[in-house]
Scaffold this motif. Sequence first.
Motif, short mmCIF file in Angstrom:
data_model
loop_
_atom_site.label_atom_id
_atom_site.label_comp_id
_atom_site.label_asym_id
_atom_site.label_seq_id
_atom_site.Cartn_x
_atom_site.Cartn_y
_atom_site.Cartn_z
N THR A 1 0.82 -1.21 0.00
CA THR A 1 0.00 0.00 0.00
C THR A 1 0.86 1.27 0.00
N GLY A 2 2.13 1.14 0.35
CA GLY A 2 3.01 2.31 0.41
C GLY A 2 2.73 3.20 1.61
N LYS A 3 1.98 2.69 2.58
CA LYS A 3 1.67 3.51 3.77
C LYS A 3 2.64 3.21 4.90
N VAL A 4 2.72 4.17 5.82
CA VAL A 4 3.61 4.01 6.96
C VAL A 4 2.95 3.07 7.98
N VAL A 5 3.68 2.03 8.38
CA VAL A 5 3.10 1.09 9.36
C VAL A 5 3.86 1.06 10.68
N GLY A 6 4.91 1.83 10.76
CA GLY A 6 5.68 1.84 12.00
C GLY A 6 6.83 2.80 11.86
N VAL A 7 7.62 2.91 12.94
CA VAL A 7 8.75 3.81 12.89
C VAL A 7 9.79 3.34 13.91
N GLU A 8 11.06 3.61 13.61
CA GLU A 8 12.12 3.25 14.54
C GLU A 8 12.87 4.50 14.99
N ALA A 9 13.10 4.59 16.29
CA ALA A 9 13.87 5.71 16.83
C ALA A 9 15.35 5.34 16.82
N LEU A 10 16.18 6.20 16.24
CA LEU A 10 17.61 5.94 16.15
C LEU A 10 18.38 7.15 16.68
N SER A 11 19.38 6.91 17.48
CA SER A 11 20.06 8.05 18.12
C SER A 11 21.10 8.67 17.19
N ARG A 12 21.34 9.94 17.39
CA ARG A 12 22.37 10.69 16.67
C ARG A 12 23.08 11.58 17.69
N TRP A 13 24.37 11.76 17.49
CA TRP A 13 25.12 12.64 18.38
C TRP A 13 25.59 13.85 17.58
N ILE A 14 25.28 15.03 18.08
CA ILE A 14 25.74 16.23 17.40
C ILE A 14 27.03 16.67 18.08
N ASN A 15 28.12 16.50 17.35
CA ASN A 15 29.44 16.82 17.90
C ASN A 15 30.07 17.92 17.06
N ASN A 16 30.30 19.08 17.70
CA ASN A 16 30.83 20.25 16.99
C ASN A 16 30.04 20.53 15.71
N GLY A 17 28.74 20.45 15.82
CA GLY A 17 27.89 20.76 14.67
C GLY A 17 27.79 19.66 13.63
N LYS A 18 28.49 18.56 13.84
CA LYS A 18 28.45 17.46 12.86
C LYS A 18 27.63 16.30 13.43
N ILE A 19 26.84 15.66 12.57
CA ILE A 19 26.07 14.50 13.03
C ILE A 19 26.95 13.26 13.03
N VAL A 20 27.08 12.65 14.19
CA VAL A 20 27.87 11.42 14.28
C VAL A 20 26.91 10.23 14.30
N PRO A 21 27.10 9.27 13.39
CA PRO A 21 26.20 8.12 13.35
C PRO A 21 26.47 7.14 14.50
N PRO A 22 25.43 6.40 14.92
CA PRO A 22 25.58 5.51 16.08
C PRO A 22 26.62 4.41 15.88
N GLY A 23 26.85 4.02 14.64
CA GLY A 23 27.85 2.98 14.39
C GLY A 23 29.21 3.36 14.94
N LEU A 24 29.45 4.65 15.14
CA LEU A 24 30.74 5.08 15.67
C LEU A 24 30.76 5.24 17.18
#
Length: 534
Positions: A305-328
């Motif tokens: 259907t192409g509709k939204v059925v859920g959502v996942e919350a994922l953390s991000r760290w803002i370090n000196n104005g840069k987005i650091v991905p959680p893998g790091l």
Amino acid sequence: MYDFIKFIDILNNKPDSFYDAFNLIKNDFHIGKVVIKSTDSFEYLEYNFDKNYINSPVISYSNGGYDYIIYKNSDSHKYNEEEIKDITLLIRVVAVHHKNYLLNKKATEGEFVSFNTKLPNTHGYIKKIEELVKHVDATNYNSYFINLKGFGLVNKLYSNEIGDKAIVYYANKLKEFKEDDEVIGHLGGDNFVAFIKKHRHDDFVKLASNVSVNLQINNTKASLTLVGVIGFTEIGDTTPNYREILTNSSIACQYARATKKLIVKLTQELYEMVISIKNIENTFKDELQRGNFLVYYQPKFDIETGKVVGVEALSRWINNGKIVPPGLFVPVLEKNGEIIDLDLFVLEKLCSDIHNYRNQGHKIVPASCNLSRRDFEHKDLEQKVIEIIRKYNVRTNDIVIEVTETTNLEENERLAKFINTMWENGIMTSIDDFGTGYSSLSVLRDFKVNEIKIDRSFINREVLTESDEIIIGSIIDMAKRLNIGVICEGVETKMQAEFLVKLGCYKAQGFYYSKPVPKEEFEAMLQRIGTVYD
Ligand code: C2E
Ligand code: MG
Ligand code: MG
């Protein structure tokens, strides 16, 4: 009288100096020739002191798969009993030193060469580069670190034997490419390193990033594409420390993996970011308090259907104005045990958002957040999770806790307890990265989980073969029969989405639909696209 002490000294100082040792005593003992050979004759050492030696051994001594033989010189001397005794003693001393020498040789070979590929390992690689740069201009070179994407799955889907063969195949491709004034190394596992001339960069990347291999062992056939994720550093003018450069290229590779890129060059900016990530051990609590951790949302879709059925919350760290991905930063926090604080923070943020959203009368989709394996070390984890969910009056069918499979039995028991407690409290759980852990299938049977999330490595490949179809298809079938929901993560193309529908999986999450986005953007998306819960 011959100098026995000096004879031993020579061998002690340099374990393979047999020639020097015998040379010292050759006149005292009328030696014409000495031979050391393995009984299978593959190894053969010969020291000649008199080309007219008498071809019948004075003494021959066998020990540990080796023969030690002394021949007499051409003079007319006849040995007495005393002399024969002495020569026997000497040859035994030589045998002991020879054995040490062989052990040493083996150990140093092991130390410098990777076992299955015979490529230099870390020490050997650095040594070879240091040797090379004595003769060439190092600034003409790049240093590469390569990790094979999703390689763990190869061992899992096929066998370790196929995995090993694939690694050797990849190593041989790199060897074929290498020129005499370049260096390639294998640090073990699926990690390779290379010191290649800059002008060959494009060709090297093309090769290392994509190697197709067809293997067959007994009845198992495997057609694989080995995708190398590459981090690299350009060698600059400042006197380089090659160990540090290796680390820097590995940082670039790690960054490439965390940001899902195939190739990353280490820049000063990236270098600084990595240093501050390492420093997060000291700054985490402050950073969390200062609001430098954000929660991004990645929607999950119904493919048909192409509709939204859920959502996942994922953390991000803002370090000196840069987005650091959680893998790091997640691995660093997992190491020092602070990950639980981040996970509970994300859960709380999510619950508060759900609470506000409901209060504003909006339609809602089930939202998930992640727990780390390390969180299960905390005995009161269940209680804390339940407390937060209740504090915000979140309805139990609005929230899902994603957990990953464990890697050993003990963790597995702890995970079972967590999942069952959530079940008893009506809180849904989902097994993240399904298929990559310790006991995938028994998890389905033994745990009261609501959903599995098929790991992206199953689907995220250039070609999906018949055996992929069988494997993914049977996971989906089994889950369905057990009344467990199925979603697939990492869907990047329409083809992959269609492939999933064909196999009976109708939910997907991935860049094909949307990247993780800030909360406001997700809300707008939800309004625009709608959900099946409308
Ligand atoms: P995950 O829980 O499996 O989350 C999905 C990851 O896959 C996300 O990466 C997402 O951006 C990425 N992804 C989504 N669609 C695609 C796609 O189509 N292709 C590819 N290649 N990747 C896709 P992200 O946000 O970088 O998170 C990485 C991992 O870090 C997460 O994997 C999760 O294990 C962990 N993580 C993130 N936030 C948290 C957190 O708050 N706590 C804990 N413990 N772990 C977290
Ligand atoms: Mg997840
Ligand atoms: Mg996942």
